[in-house]
Design a protein around this motif. Sequence first.
Motif, PDB file in Angstrom:
ATOM      1  N   GLN A   1      69.397  51.861  25.973  1.00 17.63           N
ATOM      2  CA  GLN A   1      70.260  52.557  26.603  1.00 17.63           C
ATOM      3  C   GLN A   1      71.479  51.758  27.045  1.00 17.63           C
ATOM      4  OE1 GLN A   1      69.764  55.928  26.999  1.00 17.63           O
ATOM      5  NE2 GLN A   1      68.112  55.292  25.842  1.00 17.63           N
ATOM      6  N   LYS A   2      71.356  50.351  27.041  1.00 18.68           N
ATOM      7  CA  LYS A   2      72.350  49.434  27.437  1.00 18.68           C
ATOM      8  C   LYS A   2      71.959  48.108  27.116  1.00 18.68           C
ATOM      9  CE  LYS A   2      76.200  48.421  31.028  1.00 18.68           C
ATOM     10  NZ  LYS A   2      76.865  48.538  30.176  1.00 18.68           N
ATOM     11  N   ILE A   3      72.246  47.980  25.492  1.00 22.72           N
ATOM     12  CA  ILE A   3      71.881  46.556  24.899  1.00 22.72           C
ATOM     13  C   ILE A   3      72.495  45.510  25.286  1.00 22.72           C
ATOM     14  CG2 ILE A   3      73.322  46.928  22.961  1.00 22.72           C
ATOM     15  CD1 ILE A   3      69.650  45.761  22.637  1.00 22.72           C
ATOM     16  N   SER A   4      73.694  45.657  25.741  1.00 20.63           N
ATOM     17  CA  SER A   4      74.727  44.563  26.161  1.00 20.63           C
ATOM     18  C   SER A   4      74.068  43.827  27.276  1.00 20.63           C
ATOM     19  CB  SER A   4      75.989  45.035  26.614  1.00 20.63           C
ATOM     20  OG  SER A   4      75.912  46.059  27.693  1.00 20.63           O
ATOM     21  N   VAL A   5      73.083  44.370  28.061  1.00 25.67           N
ATOM     22  CA  VAL A   5      72.479  43.711  29.255  1.00 25.67           C
ATOM     23  C   VAL A   5      71.824  42.287  28.646  1.00 25.67           C
ATOM     24  CG1 VAL A   5      70.415  43.883  31.006  1.00 25.67           C
ATOM     25  CG2 VAL A   5      72.242  45.802  30.430  1.00 25.67           C
TER      26      VAL A   5
ATOM     27  N   ILE B   1      67.374  42.041  37.823  1.00 23.07           N
ATOM     28  CA  ILE B   1      66.258  40.945  37.582  1.00 23.07           C
ATOM     29  C   ILE B   1      66.766  40.351  36.131  1.00 23.07           C
ATOM     30  CG2 ILE B   1      63.733  40.745  36.593  1.00 23.07           C
ATOM     31  CD1 ILE B   1      63.058  43.014  38.636  1.00 23.07           C
ATOM     32  N   ILE B   2      67.061  40.872  35.287  1.00 26.05           N
ATOM     33  CA  ILE B   2      67.278  40.325  34.005  1.00 26.05           C
ATOM     34  C   ILE B   2      68.747  39.250  34.609  1.00 26.05           C
ATOM     35  CG2 ILE B   2      68.641  40.547  31.618  1.00 26.05           C
ATOM     36  CD1 ILE B   2      66.727  43.134  31.748  1.00 26.05           C
ATOM     37  N   GLU B   3      69.507  39.578  35.073  1.00 26.33           N
ATOM     38  CA  GLU B   3      70.774  38.944  35.220  1.00 26.33           C
ATOM     39  C   GLU B   3      70.284  37.588  36.211  1.00 26.33           C
ATOM     40  OE1 GLU B   3      73.852  38.806  34.092  1.00 26.33           O
ATOM     41  OE2 GLU B   3      73.058  40.694  32.868  1.00 26.33           O
TER      42      GLU B   3
ATOM     43  N   GLU C   1      69.155  49.790  37.769  1.00 22.68           N
ATOM     44  CA  GLU C   1      69.841  48.790  38.343  1.00 22.68           C
ATOM     45  C   GLU C   1      68.805  47.609  38.622  1.00 22.68           C
ATOM     46  OE1 GLU C   1      73.000  46.974  38.778  1.00 22.68           O
ATOM     47  OE2 GLU C   1      73.137  49.044  38.065  1.00 22.68           O
ATOM     48  N   GLY C   2      67.707  47.741  39.171  1.00 22.29           N
ATOM     49  CA  GLY C   2      66.810  46.881  39.444  1.00 22.29           C
ATOM     50  C   GLY C   2      66.481  46.125  38.479  1.00 22.29           C
TER      51      GLY C   2
ATOM     52  N   GLY D   1      58.626  53.177  34.944  1.00 18.11           N
ATOM     53  CA  GLY D   1      59.335  54.743  35.214  1.00 18.11           C
ATOM     54  C   GLY D   1      60.890  54.697  34.524  1.00 18.11           C
ATOM     55  N   ARG D   2      61.050  56.028  33.750  1.00 17.34           N
ATOM     56  CA  ARG D   2      62.263  56.071  33.476  1.00 17.34           C
ATOM     57  C   ARG D   2      63.077  57.241  34.301  1.00 17.34           C
ATOM     58  NH1 ARG D   2      60.533  56.944  27.165  1.00 17.34           N
ATOM     59  NH2 ARG D   2      59.448  54.960  26.977  1.00 17.34           N
ATOM     60  N   GLY D   3      64.157  56.975  34.511  1.00 15.99           N
ATOM     61  CA  GLY D   3      65.121  57.767  35.220  1.00 15.99           C
ATOM     62  C   GLY D   3      64.770  57.785  36.992  1.00 15.99           C
ATOM     63  N   GLU D   4      63.992  56.725  37.291  1.00 20.41           N
ATOM     64  CA  GLU D   4      63.682  56.710  38.920  1.00 20.41           C
ATOM     65  C   GLU D   4      64.490  56.213  39.443  1.00 20.41           C
ATOM     66  OE1 GLU D   4      60.703  57.873  40.259  1.00 20.41           O
ATOM     67  OE2 GLU D   4      60.038  58.611  38.379  1.00 20.41           O
TER      68      GLU D   4
END
Length: 77
Positions: free
Chosen positions: A40-44, A17-19, A12-13, A4-7
């Motif tokens: 939206q935030k490729i630096s992640v 998970i990625i971190e 942040e979740g 889902g987008r924008g939920e």
Amino acid sequence: PGLGRGEKGVDEGVREIIERARSAGLSLVLDADALFLLSQKISVITDYSRAVLTPNAVEFNRLIDSALSLSLSLSLS
């Protein structure tokens, strides 16, 4: 169904998970809504060599646009 987008809390979740996967040295496959978040935030995902992205053509274009924007902003700083 996807994440889902924008939920509330989903973005942040996914970042968390990625971190955690990166810190643990785990491989991670990212698709669909996770790729939208990255656009939206490729630096992640920057410098995460064990991440596998599986974009379709539209997702690929979003990711490329985001990566080029990040590269341009870094070169101007």
